[in-house]
Write an enzyme that holds these catalytic residues in place. Sequence first.
Site, PDB file in Angstrom:
ATOM      1  CD  GLN A 250      -2.742  -1.357   2.426  1.00 52.38           C
ATOM      2  OE1 GLN A 250      -2.085  -1.667   3.414  1.00 52.38           O
ATOM      3  NE2 GLN A 250      -4.066  -1.298   2.433  1.00 52.38           N
ATOM      4  NE  ARG A 280     -14.978   2.584   6.990  1.00 48.72           N
ATOM      5  CZ  ARG A 280     -13.684   2.239   6.940  1.00 48.72           C
ATOM      6  NH1 ARG A 280     -12.962   2.449   5.858  1.00 48.72           N
ATOM      7  NH2 ARG A 280     -13.107   1.676   7.986  1.00 48.72           N
ATOM      8  CG  ASP A 282      -9.543   3.358   4.559  1.00 50.77           C
ATOM      9  OD1 ASP A 282     -10.073   2.767   5.510  1.00 50.77           O
ATOM     10  OD2 ASP A 282      -8.384   3.112   4.159  1.00 50.77           O
ATOM     11  CD  GLU A 324     -10.825   3.803   9.363  1.00 56.17           C
ATOM     12  OE1 GLU A 324     -10.550   2.879  10.141  1.00 56.17           O
ATOM     13  OE2 GLU A 324     -10.001   4.243   8.532  1.00 56.17           O
TER      14      GLU A 324
HETATM   15  C1  GLC Z   1      -5.238   1.851  12.942  1.00 57.82           C
HETATM   16  C2  GLC Z   1      -5.624   2.850  11.947  1.00 57.82           C
HETATM   17  C3  GLC Z   1      -6.876   2.473  11.252  1.00 57.82           C
HETATM   18  C4  GLC Z   1      -6.797   1.043  10.783  1.00 57.82           C
HETATM   19  C5  GLC Z   1      -6.418   0.144  11.861  1.00 57.82           C
HETATM   20  C6  GLC Z   1      -6.274  -1.224  11.329  1.00 57.82           C
HETATM   21  O1  GLC Z   1      -6.143   1.855  13.989  1.00 57.82           O
HETATM   22  O2  GLC Z   1      -5.829   4.108  12.552  1.00 57.82           O
HETATM   23  O3  GLC Z   1      -7.058   3.317  10.176  1.00 57.82           O
HETATM   24  O4  GLC Z   1      -8.020   0.619  10.348  1.00 57.82           O
HETATM   25  O5  GLC Z   1      -5.230   0.575  12.398  1.00 57.82           O
HETATM   26  O6  GLC Z   1      -6.010  -2.063  12.370  1.00 57.82           O
HETATM   27  C1  GLC Z   2      -8.780   1.346   7.304  1.00 58.72           C
HETATM   28  C2  GLC Z   2      -9.488   0.042   7.098  1.00 58.72           C
HETATM   29  C3  GLC Z   2      -8.554  -1.072   7.387  1.00 58.72           C
HETATM   30  C4  GLC Z   2      -7.352  -0.944   6.503  1.00 58.72           C
HETATM   31  C5  GLC Z   2      -6.710   0.427   6.642  1.00 58.72           C
HETATM   32  C6  GLC Z   2      -5.738   0.677   5.555  1.00 58.72           C
HETATM   33  O1  GLC Z   2      -8.461   1.560   8.607  1.00 58.72           O
HETATM   34  O2  GLC Z   2     -10.621  -0.001   7.919  1.00 58.72           O
HETATM   35  O3  GLC Z   2      -9.177  -2.307   7.223  1.00 58.72           O
HETATM   36  O4  GLC Z   2      -6.418  -1.918   6.852  1.00 58.72           O
HETATM   37  O5  GLC Z   2      -7.658   1.456   6.521  1.00 58.72           O
HETATM   38  O6  GLC Z   2      -6.384   1.041   4.361  1.00 58.72           O
END
Ligand code: GLC
Ligand code: GLC
Length: 648
Positions: A250, A280, A282, A324
Amino acid sequence: MVNDQVLSEFLQHIIERHHIQSNDSAFLERLSERLATINRLYYQIYSTHPKKDELFEQLIVTLFKANHERSSTLKKRDEEKAEKGHWFLSNEMVGMSLYVDRFAGNLKKMPSKLAYLRNLGVNFLHIMPLFQSPEGESDGGYAVSDFRKIDERFGTLEDLRTLIKEMQKNEMHLMLDIVVNHTSHRHEWAEKAKKGDLYYQDFYYMYENRWIPNEYEEHMPEIFPEAAPGNFTWSEECQKWVMTVFHDYQWDLNFMNPIVLREMIDNILFYANLGVDVLRVDAPAFIWKQTGTSCQNLPQVHTLLQLIKQCVLVSSPGMALLGEAIVAPKEITKYFGTGEFMALECDFAYNAVHMALQWDMLATGETEVMMAAQHEILKKPFGTSWITYTRCHDDIGLGYENQMIKAAGKQPYPHRRFLMDYYSGKFPNSPATGELFSSNPKTGDARISGTLASLCGLEKALRENDSFSINESIQKIILMQAHSMFIGGLPILYYGDEVGYTNDYSFRDDPGKSYDNRWMHRPVIDWKKNKLADKEGSIENRIFSQTQKLIQIRKQLPVIADLKNLTWSTPQNKHVAVFMRDKDADRFFGVFNFSSFPTNLTWYVFKEHTQAPKRLLDHWSGIEIEVGYDHEFLELQPYQFYLFEVID
Ligand code: GLC
Ligand code: GLC
């Protein structure tokens, strides 16, 4: 700073130069009204970029284009929502989050499942990421390789359009994700960057040596310390270090480049035009990076989100935004906007703090840490809302602040350790079956994976064939759901929880998933099991019908709409959480015993913040109760709750 005259000439110039034909006067009005703000926010970020003016013009052209492509049906829907006012605060909305492949097989099969969801009472769907993402390197769809193409595993854009039409016919709302912080390393931009294309290398954070990466790393925490340690990945293809905050596949997008912002706004508006009601956003906390900081929640993040919000308000005003941001309590509320942008940034944020605190209460049987966090949670401005939930596709992070634990007279480190041990089943006699996720030995941190049912004890109770514990775990599941459905916000259930799915350990045999135990709580739905929801007395039926009943009660009570109308009662008994919701003359009290033993509550609790009520109707049991004297008590059984409406 530019004045109105200059801006209106600028608009005229764009219209002529790009041969724009727009006869949507409402759009033009919104654009003229917001152009100065868009301009100001944009230049706050990009004033030193060499191509800033040209790119600003392109951004505005993008808004015209998006509005031009917005269907008349959606424009009508926008108007209807505007007439309703804050449509998304309604007590009548109840959501579910699901993966189409794991829930229904694919998009084509989704319409045939809507009846099941409607029967439960769900009228809002968060469909987990659908756009193309490489199998085995997908992060559950959060590593997008094409923002416009539905992944073949799920179907086609046409299938999605058909589903959306069907949902709209049934008055259901839709939420999709925009993954703004990163792309898959297989996205066309990343592929071009790998081949040495400098234009696209500028879309990411790429460095020839470790100097700058080292500087960043000094202050950046790790998100997935086990599966993806560090924040940079060496790209063999282009011989550069690339910033990869999440997994190594990523690649973090670089929003210092205004082209990235324009492209992503274009994608956002593309989703808006599909008919998304709530988008949402992300992981927005991460979209701005600066050496010497943790690279989370920086002020520029908020400027960018405010700018995105303004663009959405101009081109697709009916689409709300959910940020999020799973971050510290005092940071989360900032995503609703501050100062002149109060309630003009994200319309929704996850109440991740309260979610985690519900798990804290369930393990300890005590409400004090939860209460110590409320002053932050209550800062949410009027007109915005929380997503309330007990579980989602991610882990449970215990990210509330140490001082909240200390305020409850506990020690932060041992307290969190206890919660981790309790939910991973290590604590002696713990009923929970979960696992630690992303343990970081350097910091002692870890998060928790597991389904609602398993964490509430159902998996262990079934294994031990212990009917007392089965009953107790069901009671806990419903207590957790009830609390999150009445506290204020849009409740989003997580698929499978409505019939008590326990952990699925098959991810361990799949090399594309085995490194990530969040897959243990992402079940593949077995419709034979879900059908048992109709079978009187089955576990599935007991959980489903009680969840359904909670939803029905919520929908009947306008006082539950999220109108910033939550008042906590001063704790009379540390095991019981009590709050009041009120609207005009209507008053509602939620009373929840989080402990495993019977307890009681003085009746004074109902008189503290309001005129003393005489009679209460408990919607859960259907029983009317006379309010007693202050020296008398309301009894509560283990994990019992009341949903009281004041009737006299
Ligand atoms: C952290 C990030 C969140 C992500 C999560 C995955 O809490 O802030 O964006 O979904 O990790 O475990
Ligand atoms: C968000 C999603 C999580 C993912 C992360 C990276 O927190 O909920 O599942 O791993 O973003 O995109």
